[in-house]
Design a protein around this motif. Structure first.
Motif, PDB file in Angstrom:
ATOM      1  N   TYR A 802       0.838  -1.202   0.000  1.00  0.00           N
ATOM      2  CA  TYR A 802       0.000   0.000   0.000  1.00  0.00           C
ATOM      3  C   TYR A 802       0.875   1.255   0.000  1.00  0.00           C
ATOM      4  N   CYS A 803       1.980   1.199   0.762  1.00  0.00           N
ATOM      5  CA  CYS A 803       2.911   2.328   0.804  1.00  0.00           C
ATOM      6  C   CYS A 803       3.557   2.529  -0.568  1.00  0.00           C
ATOM      7  N   MET A 804       3.966   1.434  -1.213  1.00  0.00           N
ATOM      8  CA  MET A 804       4.548   1.543  -2.557  1.00  0.00           C
ATOM      9  C   MET A 804       3.546   2.149  -3.534  1.00  0.00           C
ATOM     10  N   GLU A 805       2.313   1.696  -3.478  1.00  0.00           N
ATOM     11  CA  GLU A 805       1.282   2.207  -4.384  1.00  0.00           C
ATOM     12  C   GLU A 805       1.059   3.694  -4.165  1.00  0.00           C
ATOM     13  N   LYS A 806       1.079   4.128  -2.922  1.00  0.00           N
ATOM     14  CA  LYS A 806       0.888   5.544  -2.619  1.00  0.00           C
ATOM     15  C   LYS A 806       2.000   6.399  -3.228  1.00  0.00           C
ATOM     16  N   VAL A 807       3.256   5.961  -3.079  1.00  0.00           N
ATOM     17  CA  VAL A 807       4.386   6.716  -3.632  1.00  0.00           C
ATOM     18  C   VAL A 807       4.339   6.702  -5.159  1.00  0.00           C
ATOM     19  N   LEU A 808       3.963   5.572  -5.758  1.00  0.00           N
ATOM     20  CA  LEU A 808       3.887   5.486  -7.220  1.00  0.00           C
ATOM     21  C   LEU A 808       2.799   6.406  -7.772  1.00  0.00           C
ATOM     22  N   LYS A 809       1.720   6.563  -7.049  1.00  0.00           N
ATOM     23  CA  LYS A 809       0.627   7.408  -7.518  1.00  0.00           C
ATOM     24  C   LYS A 809       0.941   8.893  -7.370  1.00  0.00           C
ATOM     25  N   GLU A 810       1.756   9.254  -6.399  1.00  0.00           N
ATOM     26  CA  GLU A 810       2.019  10.668  -6.122  1.00  0.00           C
ATOM     27  C   GLU A 810       2.773  11.337  -7.256  1.00  0.00           C
ATOM     28  N   SER A 811       3.813  10.680  -7.780  1.00  0.00           N
ATOM     29  CA  SER A 811       4.639  11.298  -8.820  1.00  0.00           C
ATOM     30  C   SER A 811       5.492  10.237  -9.486  1.00  0.00           C
ATOM     31  N   ASP A 812       6.301  10.689 -10.438  1.00  0.00           N
ATOM     32  CA  ASP A 812       7.256   9.804 -11.095  1.00  0.00           C
ATOM     33  C   ASP A 812       8.659   9.943 -10.520  1.00  0.00           C
ATOM     34  N   GLU A 813       8.803  10.762  -9.474  1.00  0.00           N
ATOM     35  CA  GLU A 813      10.121  11.040  -8.911  1.00  0.00           C
ATOM     36  C   GLU A 813      10.341  10.391  -7.553  1.00  0.00           C
ATOM     37  N   GLY A 814       9.287  10.278  -6.750  1.00  0.00           N
ATOM     38  CA  GLY A 814       9.435   9.739  -5.399  1.00  0.00           C
ATOM     39  C   GLY A 814       9.929   8.304  -5.400  1.00  0.00           C
ATOM     40  N   VAL A 815      10.686   7.955  -4.370  1.00  0.00           N
ATOM     41  CA  VAL A 815      11.284   6.619  -4.249  1.00  0.00           C
ATOM     42  C   VAL A 815      10.896   6.029  -2.898  1.00  0.00           C
ATOM     43  N   VAL A 816      10.506   4.773  -2.920  1.00  0.00           N
ATOM     44  CA  VAL A 816      10.293   4.007  -1.691  1.00  0.00           C
ATOM     45  C   VAL A 816      11.294   2.854  -1.685  1.00  0.00           C
ATOM     46  N   VAL A 817      11.987   2.677  -0.576  1.00  0.00           N
ATOM     47  CA  VAL A 817      13.032   1.658  -0.441  1.00  0.00           C
ATOM     48  C   VAL A 817      12.532   0.560   0.487  1.00  0.00           C
ATOM     49  N   TYR A 818      12.647  -0.671   0.023  1.00  0.00           N
ATOM     50  CA  TYR A 818      12.280  -1.838   0.825  1.00  0.00           C
ATOM     51  C   TYR A 818      13.574  -2.546   1.222  1.00  0.00           C
ATOM     52  N   VAL A 819      13.872  -2.571   2.524  1.00  0.00           N
ATOM     53  CA  VAL A 819      15.114  -3.155   3.039  1.00  0.00           C
ATOM     54  C   VAL A 819      14.813  -4.553   3.559  1.00  0.00           C
ATOM     55  N   ALA A 820      15.407  -5.545   2.925  1.00  0.00           N
ATOM     56  CA  ALA A 820      15.232  -6.949   3.315  1.00  0.00           C
ATOM     57  C   ALA A 820      16.557  -7.491   3.850  1.00  0.00           C
TER      58      ALA A 820
END
Length: 1096
Positions: A802-820
């Protein structure tokens, strides 16, 4: 074999001792260096060998002989480190291990003091009842408590003690207990590292093959050490035996108890009794039987030069009493300033001091016999300060031989006089003289040395201070404290050594002026990210394979993401003019939605009508196969009216199958799986569609009646008539002969319905989220941070998507990092992301990228980056990636409990401190989530202050037309600095525990009850672990066992499944009801144990 082994002496067993030591030495290189209290669960119990603890602290580099207080400080620091890391342990002192110290009377008394100190001044369990490591009681203790490991030293103070430790290691391995070496241990805030040697089959085989020889060799070793005790005692007390010395010590303590009635400090008691007993024993040792002074002088002249005359022994005891008076009054800060006297005691004094240490030991061994004595044991750790005693002796021998300027102070002088008068009362055989003068003899006690005092001149002590520096952050944090701190001058060697000879640009190589490379540049790139000339085949391959892999991991359809541009706010008059149009549009949408739902219902009704015949046929031929088809249709169906028809068809089929199954009178037992499926359909109908059930209630009641649940059937349909006896007998033929509550708990535990919400959330299309999941969604919507602790498979990962989808919808510049935490998990998450989301991006941009130690792909030109902690830290610290860092909008930390892991934990900690954007912290096994949340909140508050200061400073210094661009690039707008804690403890499905074993050359899995992993001692002290849950079947089994153990249990009826308040006459038992039942049983069992109703 046994008789031959018994006749072997110590020398004959030397070969076996070496063989045993060789085995242990061969296992040491295989020892695993691990974090004990993190690799194992914190609640696990382990044991520390007390003598190994003593040896470890004695061998500490900072410890100096004679400083008892420092020794106890080292012991307590070690134990505090264990307890602060969550360790739960006991310390064991074997009685036979005491024999190894008879050649070291000073350590013998120290060991006894340590045992008393741990027993009376700490809450640690101290076990002293075991005779030795081969005793039956010790083996029974290991079998009952089964500690995860035993902390043992691999080397003792002498060969005898080393052999004892070797026997302890071998016996532990034989019992299946791992061994942790006391050497090489390291501890920090989060971890406790040590070398652990596993109990392997090879070690157990060695113990089994040599069982008789091991027992014989151990007995011979103990016999040899016992002989050493007799020899050591005879060298100091001649004909006086052990039993006589113990009686003399008891008499001395008893006499003091009669003379000294008020509350006593242990230091005064040991000083007085030890000095008096030592003088009396030394008097006998010298052969003196006369009490006159002249007789004493005669004996003094007759004494060999190797022994201290009696008058000199009296002077030495006076110095002891004076030293104790100083210890009672001087604070530690002054005692620490005492000089370091390196002159040794003369040989004659050493002989008497060893005898006094023996007396200390005998006194301390008998203190427990006087339990009614009002004795203060708080200062057991400070019974002796040999450095202070040497300072006093040196002063009176070298600096103040005439005692002309003796100025002890009234308090010290009064206490010293008081102590010596009691010594005089306790020594009745002869007159020990008056308190003053302190020295009645002239011979010095300390040996002559060119430099008797250790040279600690100020010239050789480096000047310690802080390096001069100026920083607004430090000045603000420290405040006025800086002016009181020692600051080094700029020309101090410590400062000049830090100065660089030449400043260089850290962004360029010094010889080629090329940009510095880092781990990111050195990592292999799968494709050139910025190249537009990639082969078409490679592009398609790179896009299709992750999607194919993601579909194999989860059956989720891809979602097309469209960037949502933020519309500018309208003027007030324009907004008002469009209200009527919006209302009309809303009504139109509502009507359209209703029409769509009606069409959907009709479509699903038609689909069911088409499928009905084939499903009914399948249900008749194979019930289980038909049920699976029926449930597959229910998953895709959204119409409740159609769902209830499907459920009724399934219930009717199960009812018919149950009747046919029970008509066969030749069956010994009934197949309850059919009854389970029937009750499952009943649960679903009554819980999910109660409003639209009409006449179906009667059929459901009939089904319950046939199962034998008469009370439940009557509660659902009171008009149901039982009928005559013949019909009742006929229906009893179909009954399952188990109460409804017990049946649901024992056979339907994994089918019990969870408490779920019925109101959908517009943010989630595929399912109805629980309350805690909605809270997580609110966190993301508000740009907040959160610590999310929920069991595995409970649905916490959905928040990440859901967090990834939110960042993807906001703009084409924002980045979300998933640390595994691992590379494998990075690949899995990357595949699921590419399968879930599809978005059209500008050329050169990508939706998902990865960065591991082995490869990177689309790392800096993607919107969703999946990476490892160490790799993410590289990007955050890389000066060439700071523009990318400013694009970060969210960071998701999965499996954050790795923060406390043995390796890699520092990277997680660094990342959590460095990132300035909101974050989500996910874990299923954090033991202290509240503490972690508070720490993360303090980090966020720091960044809030920094952002505020940066904004104010920039606005005040830079022109207003430049402020907007700066704030846009450097500050995270609309960011919340709050860190929420979201906790959820219920698993979607219960974990069933099983044990894998081999029986008759076949692999078997047997059910394992979780309570079997605990001991009564553990439950009594710590209760049930929070992560140890019982399935409904486990709860029923626990109840049945409790009834068998205590046949007259008063609460047996109350906690019976059929009579429990949440189960009685209840058709649908939910998981929450079963959890409440589990809690009641756990609480009742805990009361049993604390009240002594359960045998340990």
């Amino acid at each position: 074999m046994t008789q031959a082994a018994a006749t072997m002496g110590l020398e004959d067993h030397v070969i076996f001792f070496r063989k045993m030591a060789k085995l242990i030495l061969s296992e040491m290189p295989k020892a695993k260096y691990s974090s004990l209290l993190n690799d194992f669960v914190e609640s696990n119990f382990f044991v520390i060998d007390g003598d190994s603890l003593l040896v470890t602290c004695l061998c500490d580099k900072s410890f100096k002989q004679g400083q008892d207080l420092h020794f106890f400080y080292l012991v307590e620091c070690y134990l505090v480190d264990l307890m602060s890391n969550g360790g739960q342990f006991a310390i064991v002192f074997f009685k036979e291990a005491e024999c190894a110290y008879f050649d070291f009377p000073e350590l013998l008394s120290l060991r006894t003091t340590l045992i008393l100190h741990l027993q009376h001044n700490t809450n640690i369990d101290v076990l002293t009842e075991f005779s030795g490591c081969s005793s039956l009681d010790w083996k029974l203790f290991l079998e009952e408590h089964y500690p995860y490991f035993l902390v043992v030293s691999e080397e003792g103070l002498n060969d005898g003690q080393t052999s004892f430790f070797n026997f302890l290691i071998i016996q532990s391995w034989a019992m299946g207990v791992n061994v942790v070496l006391s050497s090489g241990q390291e501890c920090d805030i989060l971890r406790f590292h040590a070398y652990i040697m596993q109990s392997t089959d090879r070690n157990k085989k060695f113990s089994k093959e040599n069982e008789t020889v091991i027992q014989s060799a151990y007995e011979i070793l103990m016999q040899h050490l016992e002989e050493r005790k007799i020899l050591a005692l005879a060298s100091h007390f001649r004909r006086l035996r052990w039993k006589v010395m113990m009686e003399e010590a008891c008499q001395t303590i008893s006499l003091l108890q009669q003379l000294w009635l008020e509350a006593l400090d242990i230091r005064r008691v040991v000083c007085v009794t030890s000095c008096s007993l030592a003088l009396r024993m030394y008097h006998r040792f010298l052969g003196n039987k006369e009490n006159t002074a002249s007789g004493r002088e005669t004996i003094t002249h007759q004494v060999s030069s190797n022994y201290l005359p009696l008058r000199e022994a009296e002077d030495l005891c006076r110095l002891h009493c004076l030293c104790m008076a100083f210890q009672l009054h001087l604070p530690l800060s002054q005692r620490a300033c005492s000089r370091v006297i390196i002159s040794p005691w003369i040989e004659n004094v050493c002989t008497f001091l060893k005898m006094k240490k023996w007396c200390d030991y005998f006194i301390l061994r008998n203190l427990n016999l006087f339990e009614g004595w009002n004795l203060n044991l708080n200062h057991l750790s400070d019974l002796c300060d040999e450095h202070l005693l040497k300072n006093i002796a040196f002063y009176y021998e070298t600096e103040n031989t005439q005692e002309l300027h003796l100025n002890l102070g009234d308090s010290i002088k009064r206490d010293y006089t008081h102590l010596w008068n009691f010594v005089s009362h306790l020594v009745k055989e002869f007159d020990v003289g008056k308190p003053f003068p302190l020295r009645t003899t002239a011979r010095p006690f300390l040996g002559k040395k060119l430099l008797p005092i250790q040279d600690v001149s100020l010239g050789k002590i480096p000047k310690v201070g802080f390096i001069p520096m100026t920083s607004a952050i430090i000045d603000k944090f420290v405040g006025d404290v800086m002016k009181d701190l020692p600051i080094l001058k700029s020309d101090a060697p410590a400062v000049t050594s830090l100065l660089k000879q030449k400043e260089r640009d850290e962004l360029l190589h010094w010889h080629a002026h090329r940009p510095l490379s880092n781990d990111y540049d050195k990592t292999r790139c799968l494709f050139y990210e910025n190249s537009r000339d990639l082969p078409v085949f490679n592009v398609k391959k790179n896009q299709s394979y992750p999607q194919f892999y993601g579909k194999s991991l989860e059956s989720v359809s891809s979602k097309v993401i469209v960037t949502q541009t933020i519309q500018p706010k309208e003027d007030s008059w324009g907004a008002k003019s469009e209200i009527s149009q919006q209302d009309a549009k809303s009504e139109k949408v509502t009507r359209k939605k209703k029409s769509s739902l009606l069409k959907q219902d009709q479509k699903e009704q038609q689909q069911w009508n088409d499928l009905l015949f084939s499903v009914e046929k399948e249900l008749k031929e194979n019930l289980n196969s038909g049920i699976r088809k029926l449930e597959d249709f229910l998953k895709s169906c959204k119409s409740n009216s159609v769902k209830i028809q499907v459920e009724m068809v399934g219930l009717s089929a199960c009812f018919k199958a149950w009747k046919e199954h029970c008509r066969d009178e030749g069956k010994i037992s009934k197949d309850l799986s059919i009854a389970v499926q029937m009750m499952k359909r009943i649960h679903s109908l009554l819980e999910r569609y109660p409003e639209i059930l009409e006449e179906d209630h009667k059929f459901i009641a009939k089904c319950l009646k046939y199962l034998g649940f008469n009370n439940l059937a009557n509660s659902l349909d009171p008009t149901l008539v039982t009928g005559d006896d013949e019909k009742r007998k006929k229906k009893n033929k179909y009954a399952i002969d188990i109460g409804p509550a017990r049946f649901q708990l024992q056979y339907m535990g994994h089918y019990l319905i969870r408490d779920e919400r019925n109101d959908p959330d517009p943010r989630v299309q595929d399912f109805i989220p629980d309350t805690w999941q909605r809270e997580v969604l609110d966190v993301v919507d508000n740009n907040e941070s959160a610590v999310i602790v929920a069991p595995t498979s409970s649905g916490k990962t959905y928040a990440s998507y859901y967090c990834m989808e939110k960042v993807l919808k906001e703009s084409d510049e924002g980045v979300v990092v998933y640390v595994a935490p691992t590379k494998v998990l990075v690949g899995q998450v990357a595949a699921t992301v590419q399968n879930r989301f599809i978005k059209k991006l500008p050329p050169g941009s990508a939706l998902c990228g990865t960065f591991t130690r082995d490869y990177h792909y689309n790392t800096l030109n993607c919107q969703v980056l999946i990476t490892e902690p160490a790799c993410f830290e590289v990007l955050l610290l890389d000066p060439h990636c700071q523009k990318w860092v400013k694009r970060l909008r969210y960071v998701i930390f999965d499996e954050v409990h790795c923060l406390g892991g043995e390796t890699g934990g520092k990277f997680w900690e660094h990342l959590l401190v460095m990132i300035r954007c909101p974050f989500l912290v996910l874990s299923a096994t954090i033991s202290n989530p509240k503490l972690l949340t508070e720490w993360l909140q303090s980090v966020k508050q720091y960044w809030r202050q920094e952002d505020k200061m940066m904004e104010e400073k920039f606005i005040s210094e830079v022109k207003s037309d430049q402020c907007l661009n700066f704030l846009k690039d450097n500050l995270h707008r609309d960011q919340s600095y709050e860190v929420r804690l979201v906790l959820y403890g219920e698993r979607y499905n219960d974990l069933e525990k099983h044990i894998c074993s081999v029986k008759d050359n076949d692999i078997c899995f047997d059910h394992f009850h979780p309570c079997a992993a605990l001991t009564t001692d553990h439950i009594e002290k710590y209760g049930f672990p929070s992560d140890l849950t019982l399935s409904p079947q486990d709860s029923v089994q626990l109840y049945d066992t409790m009834v068998q153990v205590w046949e007259t249990w008063p609460r047996a009826q109350e906690l019976s499944p059929e009579e429990f308040v949440l189960f009685k006459n209840k058709i649908v038992i939910k998981k929450l009801d079963a959890r409440k039942y589990e809690e009641n049983l756990k609480a009742e069992l805990t009361r049993w144990i604390k009240n002594g109703k359960v045998k340990k």
